[in-house]
Scaffold this motif. Structure first.
Motif, PDB file in Angstrom:
ATOM      1  N   ILE A  92       4.138 -20.592   8.381  1.00  0.00           N
ATOM      2  CA  ILE A  92       5.282 -19.850   7.855  1.00  0.00           C
ATOM      3  C   ILE A  92       5.699 -18.750   8.827  1.00  0.00           C
ATOM      4  N   VAL A  93       6.948 -18.792   9.242  1.00  0.00           N
ATOM      5  CA  VAL A  93       7.494 -17.746  10.108  1.00  0.00           C
ATOM      6  C   VAL A  93       7.958 -16.584   9.243  1.00  0.00           C
ATOM      7  N   VAL A  94       7.583 -15.372   9.618  1.00  0.00           N
ATOM      8  CA  VAL A  94       7.871 -14.186   8.807  1.00  0.00           C
ATOM      9  C   VAL A  94       9.108 -13.468   9.322  1.00  0.00           C
ATOM     10  N   ASP A  95      10.038 -13.160   8.416  1.00  0.00           N
ATOM     11  CA  ASP A  95      11.234 -12.422   8.829  1.00  0.00           C
ATOM     12  C   ASP A  95      11.015 -10.920   8.651  1.00  0.00           C
ATOM     13  N   ARG A  96      11.935 -10.137   9.199  1.00  0.00           N
ATOM     14  CA  ARG A  96      11.765  -8.680   9.209  1.00  0.00           C
ATOM     15  C   ARG A  96      11.762  -8.065   7.810  1.00  0.00           C
ATOM     16  N   SER A  97      12.483  -8.683   6.882  1.00  0.00           N
ATOM     17  CA  SER A  97      12.569  -8.103   5.538  1.00  0.00           C
ATOM     18  C   SER A  97      11.197  -8.012   4.881  1.00  0.00           C
ATOM     19  N   PHE A  98      10.247  -8.854   5.362  1.00  0.00           N
ATOM     20  CA  PHE A  98       8.918  -8.827   4.763  1.00  0.00           C
ATOM     21  C   PHE A  98       8.236  -7.488   4.991  1.00  0.00           C
ATOM     22  N   TYR A  99       8.116  -7.064   6.259  1.00  0.00           N
ATOM     23  CA  TYR A  99       7.378  -5.832   6.519  1.00  0.00           C
ATOM     24  C   TYR A  99       8.239  -4.585   6.405  1.00  0.00           C
ATOM     25  N   ARG A 100       9.551  -4.754   6.246  1.00  0.00           N
ATOM     26  CA  ARG A 100      10.421  -3.590   6.059  1.00  0.00           C
ATOM     27  C   ARG A 100      10.626  -3.273   4.573  1.00  0.00           C
ATOM     28  N   LEU A 101      10.659  -4.293   3.722  1.00  0.00           N
ATOM     29  CA  LEU A 101      10.945  -4.084   2.306  1.00  0.00           C
ATOM     30  C   LEU A 101       9.872  -4.649   1.380  1.00  0.00           C
ATOM     31  N   ASN A 102       9.622  -5.972   1.499  1.00  0.00           N
ATOM     32  CA  ASN A 102       8.759  -6.643   0.523  1.00  0.00           C
ATOM     33  C   ASN A 102       7.319  -6.149   0.536  1.00  0.00           C
ATOM     34  N   TRP A 103       6.704  -6.116   1.728  1.00  0.00           N
ATOM     35  CA  TRP A 103       5.306  -5.706   1.802  1.00  0.00           C
ATOM     36  C   TRP A 103       5.103  -4.252   1.361  1.00  0.00           C
ATOM     37  N   PRO A 104       5.919  -3.292   1.842  1.00  0.00           N
ATOM     38  CA  PRO A 104       5.735  -1.907   1.369  1.00  0.00           C
ATOM     39  C   PRO A 104       5.880  -1.783  -0.146  1.00  0.00           C
ATOM     40  N   MET A 105       6.836  -2.528  -0.727  1.00  0.00           N
ATOM     41  CA  MET A 105       7.034  -2.468  -2.179  1.00  0.00           C
ATOM     42  C   MET A 105       5.830  -3.057  -2.911  1.00  0.00           C
ATOM     43  N   MET A 106       5.309  -4.184  -2.413  1.00  0.00           N
ATOM     44  CA  MET A 106       4.151  -4.801  -3.045  1.00  0.00           C
ATOM     45  C   MET A 106       2.950  -3.859  -3.011  1.00  0.00           C
ATOM     46  N   MET A 107       2.735  -3.190  -1.880  1.00  0.00           N
ATOM     47  CA  MET A 107       1.616  -2.262  -1.767  1.00  0.00           C
ATOM     48  C   MET A 107       1.823  -1.046  -2.672  1.00  0.00           C
TER      49      MET A 107
END
Length: 316
Positions: A92-107
């Motif tokens: 799976i290729v990861v896009d920027r929205s993951f570490y800019r929005l999704n991951w911080p929100m999940m944490m």
């Protein structure tokens, strides 16, 4: 009989969830809501309905073990099991929205959940409201970002649902609602009976059997997409349900009835919630080792191995 109740309950949740998603999308089209908003809000809320009904039913029955175990276990399964298997099939290729929005929100919501529960062993109405409000703010930011960058994943929406009659929408809502109601009730009852019959806690059953069961739709969709090698597979989409599980499922449940941590199940706050936070946290450094910005087959295997260790420890 307990196993039958669990299996029938899970089946009804899958069927009910599917009908609810279809009716919700069709109804949204009737109200001229944009595909972007439908894809990011309506579908996300509808697909969280099975987990919501299970946790709410358990909370109303006074069984916080199942209410919390369902969400904690499902979040662990979504990363360790679903993401692990999907990455093994197709990296799976990861896009920027993951570490800019999704991951911080999940944490953020994961750590907030731990703090709220550890503080007084209760997830109160106000704390549930805080979690749910944070989700709404997150969705607004996500929709604006997607619209600005034109990265909306709306290709998965079935355009034929725009032509569905009002009668069908109402019928689907009735079928979906009924299936979810009875499915959640039978699943919770069956889980309690199964726990007693095999001599383990309700929590152990909820964090494993129920959690895997409620993650089946995500697993099936992700595996099918991986086998077809569809580029639409997104790490952000796969972990988005984790955010909804905490902020929407537990948030709404706590607003209806506060969730009290069972003092007889100390592993909820001493061990398992750290597994959930750990699985979430490890995704970020994973992006920068070996193949950058990619969840490769080796990384997927590592996630699967971690999940296997978690399962063994639960039943020890």
């Amino acid at each position: 009989m307990s196993i039958v109740l669990v299996l029938v309950g899970l089946a009804l949740l899958v069927v009910g969830g599917e009908f609810l998603v279809r009716s919700s999308v069709a109804m949204s089209f009737k109200f001229k809501i944009s595909k972007l908003v439908i894809g990011m809000t309506v579908v996300s809320f509808a697909t969280s309905a099975p987990e919501l009904l299970v946790s709410l039913q358990a909370a109303l029955d006074g069984n916080s073990d199942i209410a919390l175990g369902n969400v904690i276990g499902s979040n662990i399964a979504n990363i360790g099991l679903v993401l692990g298997i999907t990455a093994i099939i197709s990296p799976i290729v990861v896009d920027r929205s993951f570490y800019r929005l999704n991951w911080p929100m999940m944490m953020m919501v994961s750590i907030a959940l731990y703090y709220f529960l550890k503080n007084d062993n209760v997830l109160s109405f106000v704390e549930g409201l805080i979690l749910f409000t944070s989700l709404l703010i997150f969705l607004v930011i996500l929709i604006r970002s997607a619209a600005r960058n034109r990265i909306a994943n709306v290709e998965e929406l079935d355009d034929s649902l725009q032509l569905v009659s009002n009668f069908k929408i109402i019928l689907w809502l009735i079928i979906g609602g009924s299936a979810l109601y009875f499915g959640s009730e039978w699943l919770v009852d069956g889980a309690q009976q199964l726990a007693k019959s095999v001599g383990v806690s309700d929590y152990a059953i909820s964090v494993t059997v129920i959690a895997i069961g409620t993650s089946v739709p995500e697993l099936a969709a992700s595996v099918i997409a991986a086998l077809k090698q569809e580029k639409a597979i997104s790490l952000g989409n796969l972990i988005g349900s984790n955010i909804f599980n905490i902020a929407s499922v537990l948030g709404l449940t706590a607003m209806i009835k506060p969730i009290v941590v069972n003092p007889n199940t100390p592993e909820i706050l001493s061990t398992n919630i750290f597994w959930m936070i750990g699985f979430s946290a490890v995704l970020l450094p994973m992006l920068f080792i070996l193949k950058k910005y990619q969840i490769s087959r080796i990384k997927g295997a590592a996630l699967m191995l971690g999940y296997a260790v978690f399962m063994v420890l639960i039943f020890r």
